[in-house]
Design a protein around this motif. Structure first.
Motif, PDB file in Angstrom:
ATOM      1  N   HIS A 146       0.774  -1.116   0.057  1.00 23.95           N
ATOM      2  CA  HIS A 146       0.086   0.043   0.042  1.00 23.95           C
ATOM      3  C   HIS A 146       0.789   1.338  -0.028  1.00 23.95           C
ATOM      4  O   HIS A 146       1.423   1.464   0.904  1.00 23.95           O
ATOM      5  CB  HIS A 146      -0.818   0.065   1.465  1.00 23.95           C
ATOM      6  CG  HIS A 146      -1.832  -1.057   1.194  1.00 23.95           C
ATOM      7  ND1 HIS A 146      -1.471  -2.358   1.336  1.00 23.95           N
ATOM      8  CD2 HIS A 146      -3.341  -0.891   1.191  1.00 23.95           C
ATOM      9  CE1 HIS A 146      -2.744  -3.027   1.333  1.00 23.95           C
ATOM     10  NE2 HIS A 146      -3.691  -2.308   1.351  1.00 23.95           N
ATOM     11  N   MET A 147       0.811   1.986  -1.177  1.00 18.94           N
ATOM     12  CA  MET A 147       1.517   3.177  -0.983  1.00 18.94           C
ATOM     13  C   MET A 147       1.019   4.305  -0.253  1.00 18.94           C
ATOM     14  O   MET A 147      -0.332   4.223   0.244  1.00 18.94           O
ATOM     15  CB  MET A 147       1.552   3.876  -2.621  1.00 18.94           C
ATOM     16  CG  MET A 147       2.096   2.644  -3.598  1.00 18.94           C
ATOM     17  SD  MET A 147       3.721   2.188  -3.350  1.00 18.94           S
ATOM     18  CE  MET A 147       4.640   3.615  -3.281  1.00 18.94           C
ATOM     19  N   VAL A 148       1.684   5.107   0.474  1.00 23.79           N
ATOM     20  CA  VAL A 148       1.090   6.113   1.349  1.00 23.79           C
ATOM     21  C   VAL A 148       0.599   7.260   0.786  1.00 23.79           C
ATOM     22  O   VAL A 148       0.995   7.715  -0.362  1.00 23.79           O
ATOM     23  CB  VAL A 148       2.509   6.701   2.057  1.00 23.79           C
ATOM     24  CG1 VAL A 148       1.946   7.444   3.107  1.00 23.79           C
ATOM     25  CG2 VAL A 148       3.039   5.758   3.007  1.00 23.79           C
ATOM     26  N   ALA A 149      -0.553   7.627   1.177  1.00 22.40           N
ATOM     27  CA  ALA A 149      -1.145   8.656   0.492  1.00 22.40           C
ATOM     28  C   ALA A 149      -2.066   9.534   1.675  1.00 22.40           C
ATOM     29  O   ALA A 149      -1.907   8.798   2.953  1.00 22.40           O
ATOM     30  CB  ALA A 149      -2.301   8.461  -0.549  1.00 22.40           C
TER      31      ALA A 149
END
Lengths: 72, 718
Positions: free
Chosen positions: A67-70
């Motif tokens: 999960h990429m950080v956003a």
């Protein structure tokens, strides 16, 4: 979570039951991974978003759903 | 609107004339100093060393505040300052997210330095008016406005008795008052607080801009730490800045084409990828509502839980219906992320503006989660109304939400009752109670004023005056260093516990948001891994505050091939964009390692600043237990399978046969022990002692061995 006799896969270090015909899309459903900005690797092979519904997960696979950080 | 009538009541206290000059590669090389006690105005030169060590933005703010205050200066002492500094990159219009300014002061909530990163046009306009920072000291005798007129080269302090206090009216009055005509409104920006900032410690500042497409004054918030409270304590009603207009290269950068090229790349990503990724243009950060709920990270009932079935009623799909679509929503010129959503033509049903048609800036994720889910309120109309009133009254939505949620839990536990609350039944989910409290804050009356003092003060009051169990209040009171937690549940992410409680200013997520890397992705399993993340990300994100940059374009959209990069979490292409933009503005030649070093200098300066004020040690990085684990049995039992499984598989204790109290105690001892080990690892990685103090060797190694810092750390290093 899983019985020892059943086929399994590993998703982000967690062992879950493998299902016949399991795809990346199904893994996301099982894990309730609803976030959109993902990098997915199955046995170190990147899976493109267009292929989530068709990419087969073999038994014993090591699936990484990064999960990429956003936000935040 | 009779603004000329309002203006005729102004009394000019001071007029100061200056010569504007041109910006040179992002810097004016001077700051503006205003003393409201003396009605004096002065210019201060910016030295090469100041630029080298402190860069700009938050760095300049910290340097000026250190020099302008004493170690024992309190938030309401006249010598406390409010400093607004935009940073060298601020004002660029060719790359997205370059319109931020940083606000720094001593906080009424924490007694520490607080810093806020805020949009709106004031920061860039301050710079275009000739100053790299505005430093305000002293207290006015009566309400004043400060007008910086870059078109004339004047700075005026004016008594302004008649204008409204609440921001949605005041910003409009002053925009109209100082604009020459309708077209000129876009050249005016206003900073203001609101009536609740007079009576609470959670006051915030609104930074305005004129949205020419909508013909409306818009506002963005410098929310955290009570700077709006300081602002009103100084009897400042508003700051106004006016310029001639925006042009393509007012920063006189070293290499404009290089910035343009990176800007085009980013614009293409937004156009092609945003609708596949975070949907920032459509819903802004509110897209996180359902995501956080799905991952058990959305705070519910004062951070007891991480999800609620009713979240579906306030998720981004519902909020999208309220947000105007199809009109650009950038809070600075040229921003393609354009995520500053607005719910137009809303009618509040309570308070002084009931029935009037108003606009609501947001809600963003933090607001929707804080005043909504965390208080058990799942009604979009109530969220919009609380959002509107927080903004116009000048209240931080995060501290408001976390504070109300804490009070609700205290009420439900019998710690406070109807007699104390003045008859307000403060149960979770009681929207009317929340609305009544916010109006009480604005009127300066009732239990609302108590809640408005913040969680730390409520803990003190409830223990002292109502004989509450101080340890229980400490466990459930979601504050660290005096600042209320922002809206993420960190129980299952040890790294995020550090990302919150090891911050310099208190638990705001803008230093590090590591939950996905840690809890979901399992990318940072060891203490050393977590420590590395708690070094890199806080340093990297500090850099936005030095520059005048927004964090959101960094990773709320990502290049299509980002996944194939070595370290996708860092978004390497965007980091390279930032290095290029900085070098192209200033003519310098840094790389991504020097970028981190620039931040490290300022970050350590802030840590030593805290030390100088008697804080900044290990004990001050302690967290409330609810940030780490279940305080109560109802929390434990709500995630019984998870906690029992962890006890068996990770702690190595069989939960079978254990009493509920024993299970809670075993879990707590284990989790508290983990946090202590994390502190050790992070301090080591950051070059600090076991007590959290930057070592002399570390300060030397990063080029921050300033005499005043060495003298300060020597007092503690032994």
């Amino acid at each position: 979570m899983v019985t020892s006799k059943k086929a399994t896969i590993t998703v982000n270090g967690r062992i879950i039951e493998w299902e016949d015909g399991m795809t990346v899309k199904r893994v996301l459903e099982v894990m309730n991974y609803t976030f959109r900005m993902l990098v997915i690797k199955v046995d170190d092979r990147i899976v493109k978003k267009d292929d989530y519904a068709s990419f087969p997960i073999p038994t014993g696979a090591d699936v990484k759903v990064i999960h990429m950080v956003a936000g935040g | 609107m009779d603004v000329q009538g309002l203006k005729s009541r102004h009394t000019l206290l001071k007029e100061y004339a200056y010569t504007r000059g041109d910006i040179d590669r992002g810097y004016n090389n001077r700051t503006l100093y205003v003393n409201l006690s003396e009605n004096s105005v002065a210019e201060k030169p910016v030295s090469e060393e100041m630029k080298e060590k402190f860069i700009g933005g938050k760095g300049f703010g910290l340097r000026l505040l250190w020099d302008g205050t004493k170690p024992n200066t309190k938030w309401d002492d006249p010598e406390n300052e409010i400093i607004i500094s935009p940073g060298p990159v601020a004002g660029i219009t060719q790359y997205s997210g370059c319109g931020k300014s940083l606000v720094v002061s001593i906080s009424p909530l924490t007694d520490l330095v607080i810093d806020c990163n805020v949009g709106g046009y004031f920061g860039p306009y301050l710079k275009f008016s000739g100053f790299d920072a505005l430093e305000i000291q002293g207290k006015a005798a009566r309400d004043v406005i400060l007008v910086i007129d870059g078109t004339k080269g004047t700075v005026c302090i004016e008594e302004a008795p008649e204008e409204a206090q609440d921001s949605h009216i005041l910003a409009e009055q002053l925009t109209e008052m100082y604009a020459d005509d309708e077209t000129d409104k876009r050249n005016v920006s206003v900073v203001s607080a609101g009536s609740a900032a007079n009576f609470t410690r959670i006051g915030m500042l609104n930074f305005s801009w004129y949205d020419a497409k909508r013909k409306k004054v818009r506002i963005k918030q410098a929310g955290r730490g009570g700077i709006g409270t300081v602002f009103r304590d100084k009897n400042i009603k508003a700051l106004v800045v006016k310029i001639e207009g925006i042009a393509s290269n007012l920063n006189h950068v070293a290499d404009l084409p290089a910035i343009q090229e990176r800007g085009r790349r980013f614009a293409r990503e937004m156009k092609e990828l945003d609708h596949l990724q975070a949907h920032m243009k459509e819903v802004g950060t509110a897209h996180l509502m359902e995501i956080m709920n799905d991952y058990d990270l959305l705070p519910v009932h004062n951070f007891k839980y991480g999800a609620h079935d009713d979240t579906v009623k306030i998720d981004s799909h519902h909020l999208k219906k309220r947000f105007t679509q199809g009109i650009p929503d950038g809070c600075w010129v040229g921003c393609m992320m354009s995520c500053c959503k607005i719910a137009e033509d809303f009618k509040p049903r309570t308070g002084p503006y009931a029935g009037q048609v108003v606009d609501v800036e947001g809600p963003e994720y933090e607001t929707a989660a804080g005043v909504g889910a965390n208080c058990g309120i799942f009604d979009v109309d109530v969220l919009l109304e609380l959002n509107f009133y927080c903004d116009t009254y000048g209240i931080d939505t995060i501290s408001f939400g976390t504070g109300i949620a804490f009070a609700m839990e205290c009420y439900e536990n019998g710690i406070i009752d109807d007699e104390i609350t003045g008859g307000i039944q403060l149960n979770f989910g009681n929207a009317e109670a929340s609305l009544e409290l916010i109006h009480q804050m604005a009127r300066g009356e009732g239990f609302g004023v108590t809640v408005g003092q913040g969680v730390r003060q409520m803990k003190r009051i409830f223990a002292l005056e109502y004989d509450a169990n101080a340890q229980f209040l400490q466990d459930i009171g979601m504050e660290n260093k005096g600042l209320e937690y922002s809206q993420y549940v960190s129980k299952e992410s040890l790294a995020q516990q550090g990302g919150y409680a090891m911050t310099n200013k208190g638990p705001q997520h803008d230093e590090a948001w590591l939950i996905f890397m840690d809890m979901v992705n399992k990318q940072i399993p060891t203490f050393e891994d977590k420590a590395e993340a708690l070094h890199y990300f806080p340093m990297f994100r500090t850099w936005f505050g030095l520059m005048g940059l927004c964090k959101l374009p960094w990773n709320d959209v990502e290049p299509e091939d980002n996944a194939e990069q070595d370290e996708p979490a860092k978004v390497p292409e965007h980091v390279d964009n930032y290095v290029t933009v900085y070098n192209s503005v200033t003519g310098k030649n840094i790389d991504k390692r020097e970028l981190i070093r620039q931040s490290e200098r300022v970050y350590n300066f802030q840590r030593v600043f805290n030390l100088r004020r008697g804080y900044g040690r290990r004990e001050h990085d302690a967290q409330p237990y609810r940030a780490a684990g279940p305080v109560t049995m109802e929390e434990y039992e709500s995630r019984l399978e998870r906690y029992d499984q962890q006890m068996k598989e990770i702690i190595g204790v069989d939960p079978e046969g254990k009493t509920p109290e024993e299970k809670l105690a075993i879990t707590r001892e284990y989790r508290e022990g983990l946090y202590e080990k994390l502190l050790d690892a992070v301090y080591k990685r950051r070059g600090w002692s076991r007590d959290g103090i930057p070592t002399i060797e570390h300060l030397q190694s990063i080029g921050m061995d300033l005499p005043e810092l060495i003298d300060t750390v020597k007092l503690y290093l032994g």
